[in-house]
Design a protein around this motif. Structure first.
Motif, mmCIF file in Angstrom:
data_model
loop_
_atom_site.group_PDB
_atom_site.id
_atom_site.type_symbol
_atom_site.label_atom_id
_atom_site.label_comp_id
_atom_site.label_asym_id
_atom_site.label_seq_id
_atom_site.Cartn_x
_atom_site.Cartn_y
_atom_site.Cartn_z
ATOM 1 N N LYS A 128 0.833 -1.213 0.000
ATOM 2 C CA LYS A 128 0.000 0.000 0.000
ATOM 3 C C LYS A 128 0.861 1.253 0.000
ATOM 4 N N LEU A 129 1.907 1.253 0.826
ATOM 5 C CA LEU A 129 2.801 2.412 0.879
ATOM 6 C C LEU A 129 3.531 2.598 -0.452
ATOM 7 N N GLN A 130 3.954 1.503 -1.048
ATOM 8 C CA GLN A 130 4.645 1.576 -2.336
ATOM 9 C C GLN A 130 3.728 2.169 -3.410
ATOM 10 N N MET A 131 2.469 1.742 -3.424
ATOM 11 C CA MET A 131 1.518 2.289 -4.406
ATOM 12 C C MET A 131 1.323 3.799 -4.193
ATOM 13 N N CYS A 132 1.211 4.205 -2.944
ATOM 14 C CA CYS A 132 1.034 5.630 -2.652
ATOM 15 C C CYS A 132 2.270 6.430 -3.068
ATOM 16 N N LEU A 133 3.447 5.906 -2.766
ATOM 17 C CA LEU A 133 4.676 6.612 -3.143
ATOM 18 C C LEU A 133 4.831 6.693 -4.663
ATOM 19 N N LEU A 134 4.434 5.642 -5.368
ATOM 20 C CA LEU A 134 4.476 5.682 -6.837
ATOM 21 C C LEU A 134 3.523 6.751 -7.378
ATOM 22 N N GLN A 135 2.342 6.858 -6.787
ATOM 23 C CA GLN A 135 1.390 7.885 -7.217
ATOM 24 C C GLN A 135 1.934 9.285 -6.922
ATOM 25 N N ILE A 136 2.540 9.456 -5.751
ATOM 26 C CA ILE A 136 3.076 10.763 -5.370
ATOM 27 C C ILE A 136 4.220 11.161 -6.300
ATOM 28 N N THR A 137 5.161 10.240 -6.520
ATOM 29 C CA THR A 137 6.303 10.578 -7.375
ATOM 30 C C THR A 137 5.862 10.772 -8.825
ATOM 31 N N GLY A 138 4.892 9.979 -9.282
ATOM 32 C CA GLY A 138 4.373 10.157 -10.636
ATOM 33 C C GLY A 138 3.709 11.508 -10.819
ATOM 34 N N TYR A 139 2.923 11.911 -9.824
ATOM 35 C CA TYR A 139 2.267 13.212 -9.886
ATOM 36 C C TYR A 139 3.298 14.340 -9.889
ATOM 37 N N LYS A 141 6.377 14.243 -10.893
ATOM 38 C CA LYS A 141 7.084 14.241 -12.179
ATOM 39 C C LYS A 141 6.200 14.857 -13.265
ATOM 40 N N LEU A 142 4.933 14.477 -13.287
ATOM 41 C CA LEU A 142 3.996 15.039 -14.264
ATOM 42 C C LEU A 142 3.879 16.552 -14.085
ATOM 43 N N TYR A 143 3.756 16.998 -12.855
ATOM 44 C CA TYR A 143 3.651 18.427 -12.562
ATOM 45 C C TYR A 143 4.898 19.160 -13.048
ATOM 46 N N SER A 144 6.069 18.587 -12.791
ATOM 47 C CA SER A 144 7.326 19.193 -13.219
ATOM 48 C C SER A 144 7.408 19.273 -14.744
ATOM 49 N N ASP A 145 6.998 18.207 -15.423
ATOM 50 C CA ASP A 145 7.022 18.202 -16.889
ATOM 51 C C ASP A 145 6.080 19.261 -17.468
ATOM 52 N N VAL A 146 4.895 19.365 -16.904
ATOM 53 C CA VAL A 146 3.926 20.355 -17.385
ATOM 54 C C VAL A 146 4.447 21.769 -17.145
ATOM 55 N N GLU A 147 5.060 21.994 -15.988
ATOM 56 C CA GLU A 147 5.629 23.317 -15.699
ATOM 57 C C GLU A 147 6.750 23.656 -16.680
ATOM 58 N N ASP A 148 7.579 22.671 -17.023
ATOM 59 C CA ASP A 148 8.644 22.913 -18.002
ATOM 60 C C ASP A 148 8.065 23.287 -19.359
ATOM 61 N N LEU A 149 6.998 22.599 -19.771
ATOM 62 C CA LEU A 149 6.350 22.925 -21.038
ATOM 63 C C LEU A 149 5.708 24.313 -20.987
ATOM 64 N N ARG A 150 5.112 24.638 -19.858
ATOM 65 C CA ARG A 150 4.458 25.932 -19.717
ATOM 66 C C ARG A 150 5.465 27.073 -19.799
ATOM 67 N N LYS A 151 6.656 26.852 -19.295
ATOM 68 C CA LYS A 151 7.673 27.900 -19.284
ATOM 69 C C LYS A 151 8.269 28.143 -20.669
ATOM 70 N N CYS A 152 8.131 27.175 -21.566
ATOM 71 C CA CYS A 152 8.672 27.305 -22.918
ATOM 72 C C CYS A 152 7.718 28.170 -23.744
ATOM 73 N N PRO A 153 8.142 29.374 -24.139
ATOM 74 C CA PRO A 153 7.241 30.257 -24.883
ATOM 75 C C PRO A 153 7.057 29.783 -26.328
ATOM 76 N N TYR A 154 5.887 30.039 -26.863
ATOM 77 C CA TYR A 154 5.598 29.697 -28.244
ATOM 78 C C TYR A 154 6.333 30.665 -29.162
ATOM 79 N N ASN A 155 6.907 30.118 -30.235
ATOM 80 C CA ASN A 155 7.633 30.927 -31.205
ATOM 81 C C ASN A 155 7.109 30.561 -32.589
ATOM 82 N N SER A 156 6.466 31.501 -33.256
ATOM 83 C CA SER A 156 5.893 31.215 -34.578
ATOM 84 C C SER A 156 6.969 31.013 -35.638
ATOM 85 N N ASN A 157 8.187 31.489 -35.407
ATOM 86 C CA ASN A 157 9.284 31.281 -36.350
ATOM 87 C C ASN A 157 9.897 29.892 -36.219
#
Length: 180
Positions: A128-139, A141-157
């Motif tokens: 049970k603890l392992q499943m919870c830790l996997l969910q926490i670390t996955g979340y 990581k996902l949050y970090s990835d989304v933040e990295d994408l959000r910080k990358c500005p769109y460039n039409s060129n």
């Protein structure tokens, strides 16, 4: 302290009463916030330890075991486990929340050692603890990835940005813009 206000000679007694009532309400709001902050501090630094200790003596289980046993397999359990680990005084437990996914099993073993949990008495706890830790670390990581994408500005060129927009059909998803 409060500011001293004088009623103008033209102010009616109703206006003076309204100002006084407003000042009393503001003082109560400040006092209420102070009480909440004081209670929060006392709970986090004094009462929480004693409540956990008493419950451990009565049930024979640590807080993490009680959470795993008492709650269903859901996000509620994961949130409570995350809060418990982050609130812990132990650096091992605090660092478990920020562990990479491939080290989750190692941190489960460290937590069980730190909390002196016998694997033979509580067989389902580790899983049970392992499943919870996997969910926490996955979340996290996902949050970090989304933040990295959000910080990358769109460039039409940038042709790669344009290609990604066309591939994902972003223009069609926007109802108020016609697709090129």
């Amino acid at each position: 302290m409060g500011t001293l206000t004088f009623a103008s000679p033209r102010a009616s007694s109703d206006e003076v009463e309204k100002r006084a009532l407003g000042a009393r309400r503001n003082r109560w709001k400040v006092r209420k916030k102070m009480i909440i902050h004081l209670w929060s501090y006392l709970y986090k630094h004094v009462f929480r330890f004693w409540v956990k200790w008493i419950l451990r003596q009565l049930t024979g289980k640590c807080e993490l075991q009680r959470i795993c046993d008492g709650s269903k397999k859901s996000s509620e359990r994961t949130l409570r486990i995350e809060h418990s680990l982050e609130s812990s005084k132990s650096k091992v437990l605090q660092s478990a929340v920020h562990s990479p996914e491939d080290e989750v099993k190692k941190y489960v073993a460290l937590i069980m050692k730190e909390k002196k949990i016998d694997i033979h008495k509580d067989t389902g706890f580790a899983l049970k603890l392992q499943m919870c830790l996997l969910q926490i670390t996955g979340y996290k990581k996902l949050y970090s990835d989304v933040e990295d994408l959000r910080k990358c500005p769109y460039n039409s060129n940038n042709k790669e940005h344009e290609k990604e927009l066309i591939e994902k059909n972003i223009y069609a998803a926007l109802e108020f813009v016609d697709a090129p």
